[in-house]
Design an enzyme around this catalytic site. Sequence first.
Site, PDB file in Angstrom:
ATOM      1  N   ILE A  16      -4.419   5.944  -5.033  1.00 27.77           N
ATOM      2  CA  ILE A  16      -4.202   6.166  -6.468  1.00 27.77           C
ATOM      3  C   ILE A  16      -2.734   6.469  -6.732  1.00 27.77           C
ATOM      4  CG2 ILE A  16      -4.765   8.632  -6.418  1.00 27.77           C
ATOM      5  CD1 ILE A  16      -5.828   6.201  -9.167  1.00 27.77           C
ATOM      6  N   ALA A  17      -2.094   7.176  -5.799  1.00 25.42           N
ATOM      7  CA  ALA A  17      -0.660   7.471  -5.941  1.00 25.42           C
ATOM      8  C   ALA A  17       0.157   6.195  -5.914  1.00 25.42           C
ATOM      9  CB  ALA A  17      -0.203   8.410  -4.832  1.00 25.42           C
ATOM     10  N   SER A  37       3.970  14.708   1.450  1.00 29.01           N
ATOM     11  CA  SER A  37       2.758  14.448   2.223  1.00 29.01           C
ATOM     12  C   SER A  37       2.617  15.527   3.283  1.00 29.01           C
ATOM     13  CB  SER A  37       2.827  13.067   2.883  1.00 29.01           C
ATOM     14  OG  SER A  37       1.726  12.834   3.735  1.00 29.01           O
ATOM     15  N   LYS A  98      -7.655  12.965 -12.375  1.00 27.76           N
ATOM     16  CA  LYS A  98      -9.006  13.341 -12.803  1.00 27.76           C
ATOM     17  C   LYS A  98      -9.991  13.247 -11.635  1.00 27.76           C
ATOM     18  CE  LYS A  98     -10.669   9.168 -12.352  1.00 27.76           C
ATOM     19  NZ  LYS A  98     -11.700   8.916 -11.348  1.00 27.76           N
ATOM     20  N   ARG A 166     -16.081   9.193   1.611  1.00 26.62           N
ATOM     21  CA  ARG A 166     -15.815  10.362   0.766  1.00 26.62           C
ATOM     22  C   ARG A 166     -16.755  10.431  -0.431  1.00 26.62           C
ATOM     23  NH1 ARG A 166     -13.543   9.681  -4.055  1.00 26.62           N
ATOM     24  NH2 ARG A 166     -12.620   7.656  -4.573  1.00 26.62           N
TER      25      ARG A 166
END
Length: 325
Positions: A16-17, A37, A98, A166
């Site tokens: 997502i980053a 990181s 989010k 996950r």
Amino acid sequence: MTEQKVRWGILGPGGIAASFAADLPLVPGAELAAVGSRNQQTADAFAERFGFARAHGSYADLAADPDVDVIYIATPHAFHDEAALLCIEAGKSVLVEKPITLDLASAAQLVAAARDKGVFLMEAMWMRLNPAIRKIAELVEDGTIGWVSAIHADFGLQGPFDAEHRLRDPKLGGGALLDLGVYPINLVHLILGAPASVQAWAHLTPERVDENTGILLGYEPGAVAALTCSINGQSRNNATITGTEGRIELPEGFFVPRSFVLRRAGHDPETFDFDFPGSGYQFEAAEVQRCLLAGELESPLMPHATTLEVMTLLDTIREEIGVVY
């Protein structure tokens, strides 16, 4: 922070980053300052890939970087609160992916910490900053489709996911609700606000996270919202907002729309197109920068109250379906 530039840091250089970083250069005044990181090699590779000036081998070093104005928190959501608190305590403004945290209590803690420290905080619900979604909210507010009576929305991913994924790990906030259900819920909240009644049902995985969830929300004086989310089947991933004088249809990928259709009795269908470059993360970044340069500590488009109301709703749904993180 300089007069025109906003110096960005990214904490947690994952998938997502990467999407967010790729869109940042589309925002005027955005400076790719630093990435942090838990591993220096990972930070170095991400910085080189996207052109960040500095790479830090720890989150603490990023938070302490004096040449960073705001930090985008992009860790898995089970670790949002810890990372965001670290940055807030260091005096950094934060944009937190989010859902902002796993539950209302931890979300409220972040809001309180940011207010106490006097720093900006916003949940990165990119859908609510999307130009098509902003236009829809404007049309509804203007009464274009009359009184809104019903909203239908769904978001499902094709499974199955392995037990080690996950999305099936309760320690990581797994399940459909927090990853996918937040989009239909935020759409409804944007249009109708907090509901008067909440009903939910879900089928749980052996790990006790929800893999198929249905939500029915009731509003005074009679509007309803029917929502679904799942990690065991690809649904249409679209949405419809129905009013007494028309409806708005959002296509597949309703959470990052580039168009929608307005249908009204006695009128030809109207298509609204919003052609923009990138993936759509630039709009939330631009709003953060606008707020920072204006000295605002929260965004009127994604205020703290909205985040807390949605987290309250998510907690209520989780209690109904029996999911505990």
